[in-house]
Design a protein around this motif. Structure first.
Motif, mmCIF file in Angstrom:
data_model
loop_
_atom_site.group_PDB
_atom_site.id
_atom_site.type_symbol
_atom_site.label_atom_id
_atom_site.label_comp_id
_atom_site.label_asym_id
_atom_site.label_seq_id
_atom_site.Cartn_x
_atom_site.Cartn_y
_atom_site.Cartn_z
ATOM 1 N N ASP A 181 0.828 -1.193 0.000
ATOM 2 C CA ASP A 181 0.000 0.000 0.000
ATOM 3 C C ASP A 181 0.874 1.259 0.000
ATOM 4 O O ASP A 181 1.666 1.475 0.928
ATOM 5 C CB ASP A 181 -0.892 -0.029 1.260
ATOM 6 C CG ASP A 181 -1.961 1.050 1.224
ATOM 7 O OD1 ASP A 181 -2.155 1.682 0.161
ATOM 8 O OD2 ASP A 181 -2.607 1.271 2.261
ATOM 9 N N MET A 182 0.729 2.077 -1.012
ATOM 10 C CA MET A 182 1.438 3.353 -1.110
ATOM 11 C C MET A 182 2.919 3.224 -0.724
ATOM 12 O O MET A 182 3.629 2.445 -1.311
ATOM 13 C CB MET A 182 0.736 4.435 -0.275
ATOM 14 C CG MET A 182 -0.735 4.612 -0.623
ATOM 15 S SD MET A 182 -1.043 4.939 -2.363
ATOM 16 C CE MET A 182 -0.445 6.601 -2.501
ATOM 17 N N GLN A 187 4.295 2.003 1.934
ATOM 18 C CA GLN A 187 4.648 0.989 2.929
ATOM 19 C C GLN A 187 5.840 0.098 2.536
ATOM 20 O O GLN A 187 6.761 -0.070 3.329
ATOM 21 C CB GLN A 187 3.413 0.131 3.267
ATOM 22 C CG GLN A 187 3.511 -0.547 4.630
ATOM 23 C CD GLN A 187 3.805 0.454 5.751
ATOM 24 O OE1 GLN A 187 3.128 1.476 5.856
ATOM 25 N NE2 GLN A 187 4.822 0.191 6.559
ATOM 26 N N TYR A 246 -7.069 12.469 -1.687
ATOM 27 C CA TYR A 246 -6.798 11.536 -0.592
ATOM 28 C C TYR A 246 -5.374 10.963 -0.652
ATOM 29 O O TYR A 246 -4.648 10.979 0.335
ATOM 30 C CB TYR A 246 -7.839 10.401 -0.619
ATOM 31 C CG TYR A 246 -7.567 9.330 0.393
ATOM 32 C CD1 TYR A 246 -7.909 9.514 1.732
ATOM 33 C CD2 TYR A 246 -6.937 8.139 0.026
ATOM 34 C CE1 TYR A 246 -7.640 8.536 2.677
ATOM 35 C CE2 TYR A 246 -6.664 7.154 0.961
ATOM 36 C CZ TYR A 246 -7.019 7.356 2.288
ATOM 37 O OH TYR A 246 -6.740 6.399 3.207
ATOM 38 N N PHE A 247 -4.980 10.475 -1.818
ATOM 39 C CA PHE A 247 -3.676 9.797 -1.902
ATOM 40 C C PHE A 247 -2.491 10.771 -1.862
ATOM 41 O O PHE A 247 -1.429 10.429 -1.382
ATOM 42 C CB PHE A 247 -3.609 8.894 -3.144
ATOM 43 C CG PHE A 247 -4.544 7.724 -3.032
ATOM 44 C CD1 PHE A 247 -4.250 6.664 -2.179
ATOM 45 C CD2 PHE A 247 -5.738 7.702 -3.728
ATOM 46 C CE1 PHE A 247 -5.127 5.595 -2.036
ATOM 47 C CE2 PHE A 247 -6.624 6.625 -3.594
ATOM 48 C CZ PHE A 247 -6.318 5.581 -2.744
ATOM 49 N N ARG A 264 -2.408 13.548 -0.067
ATOM 50 C CA ARG A 264 -2.204 13.903 1.348
ATOM 51 C C ARG A 264 -1.526 12.769 2.088
ATOM 52 O O ARG A 264 -0.640 12.978 2.911
ATOM 53 C CB ARG A 264 -3.545 14.246 2.012
ATOM 54 C CG ARG A 264 -4.173 15.501 1.432
ATOM 55 C CD ARG A 264 -5.283 16.036 2.332
ATOM 56 N NE ARG A 264 -5.970 17.127 1.657
ATOM 57 C CZ ARG A 264 -7.053 16.970 0.880
ATOM 58 N NH1 ARG A 264 -7.600 15.780 0.739
ATOM 59 N NH2 ARG A 264 -7.582 18.011 0.277
ATOM 60 N N LYS A 265 -1.947 11.534 1.747
ATOM 61 C CA LYS A 265 -1.344 10.361 2.376
ATOM 62 C C LYS A 265 0.162 10.313 2.047
ATOM 63 O O LYS A 265 0.988 10.049 2.909
ATOM 64 C CB LYS A 265 -2.048 9.117 1.816
ATOM 65 C CG LYS A 265 -2.159 8.001 2.813
ATOM 66 C CD LYS A 265 -3.015 6.880 2.260
ATOM 67 C CE LYS A 265 -2.439 5.596 2.798
ATOM 68 N NZ LYS A 265 -3.340 4.667 3.356
ATOM 69 N N SER A 285 3.866 11.263 4.737
ATOM 70 C CA SER A 285 4.982 10.408 5.169
ATOM 71 C C SER A 285 6.118 10.270 4.157
ATOM 72 O O SER A 285 7.057 9.524 4.373
ATOM 73 C CB SER A 285 4.470 9.025 5.591
ATOM 74 O OG SER A 285 3.622 8.523 4.617
#
Ligand code: GLN
Length: 287
Positions: free
Chosen positions: A171-172, A174, A220-221, A223-224, A228
């Motif tokens: 996921d993204m 990770q 959404y993605f 900002r995610k 990080s």
């Protein structure tokens, strides 16, 4: 039936149904393994039975609303043929511009690097990662996707096109965090269509929604990622994104919140629409 008759008949049918008439020839070239100029030399030949059947079944899928790229199983991106299926977004022309703009910036900001570490998050068919790896030999390219099925397509493309790209499922960010990786260039074309936005049926009914929709406002993605990404980039880094044409104001807000005092720019595509975001993290003082 001759090639000419088959093409004429199909073009008329497409025209009748208000569909793109070029699809008849495009599908025929593909199934007959011919280049456009070769088609004209075979117009009076009989179409063999198998080709005729395959052509009619492709036409039926197209008339039923499937994109021609999935029917062919191929789309051209940055002059190379990529395999595509319903598990990956069809590469778009706009995204070729993202690749091109990243290549310019590699020359501008990383000219004196011997090796450059680059990642592409949410790689889908691998179009961005593979094109960059093949265009710029100084790059070490890593690509991730949450979808196993998409990664199968991306790996096949890397193999078929001879690109050296390392793929990770997750996921993204990770997988990048888990493997403690740091990049000079961070690239992503995440899903960015607002959930409730009306989009063309041919897109909505066929392409993977997991690759299209980006939450209520489409950000959404981003900002995610912004929250990080500093864990996976070097002290100096370039961040490059594709974005929706109507997201400038929201995007500026988000970038200024997560990257205060950091130079960034939003660039338009050839249609004059806001399409790319570049963040110059410690790469220069001001724009
Ligand atoms: N550009 C695509 C479209 O408009 C969307 C791609 C994306 O969400 N990253 O269909």
């Amino acid at each position: 039936m001759t090639v000419r008759e088959l093409i004429r008949q199909s073009e008329a049918m497409l025209d009748d149904k208000d569909k793109d008439c070029n699809v008849a020839k495009v599908l025929f070239y593909h199934l007959a393994h011919k280049e456009p100029h070769q088609l004209y030399l075979m117009m009076d030949e009989e179409v063999d039975e198998q080709l005729y059947q395959d052509f009619q079944s492709g036409m039926k899928r197209y008339l039923d609303g499937e994109p021609i790229q999935y029917i062919k199983g191929k789309e051209t991106f940055f002059s190379r043929d990529f395999t595509v299926n319903e598990n990956v977004l069809i590469p778009r022309y706009e995204t070729e511009e993202l690749v091109e703009n990243i290549l310019y910036r590699i020359d501008d900001y990383f000219g004196d690097y011997e090796r450059i570490q680059l990642c592409d998050v949410g790689t889908g068919s691998g179009a961005i990662a593979i094109s960059l790896a093949l265009e710029e030999e100084k790059l070490n390219v890593v690509a991730t996707d949450i979808s196993h099925e998409a990664l199968e397509v991306a790996k096949l493309n890397a193999q078929e096109l001879g690109a050296n790209v390392k793929f990770y499922q997750g996921d993204m960010l990770q997988p990048l965090i888990d493997n403690d990786m740091k990049f000079d260039i961070f690239v992503s074309n995440p899903p960015y269509i607002p959930n409730e936005q009306d989009i063309e049926n041919v897109v909505k009914d066929n392409e993977p929604h997991i690759a299209l929709f980006g939450g209520n406002d489409g950000l959404y993605f981003y900002r995610k990622i912004f929250a990080s990404v500093k864990d996976v980039i070097q002290e100096k880094a370039l961040l490059a994104f594709e974005m929706g044409f109507d997201q400038r104001a929201l995007m500026e807000q988000a970038v200024e919140y997560y990257f205060p005092h950091t130079p960034y720019e939003i660039i338009k595509d050839i249609n004059g629409k806001d399409r790319m975001l570049f963040i110059y993290y410690h790469l220069k003082d001001k724009l």
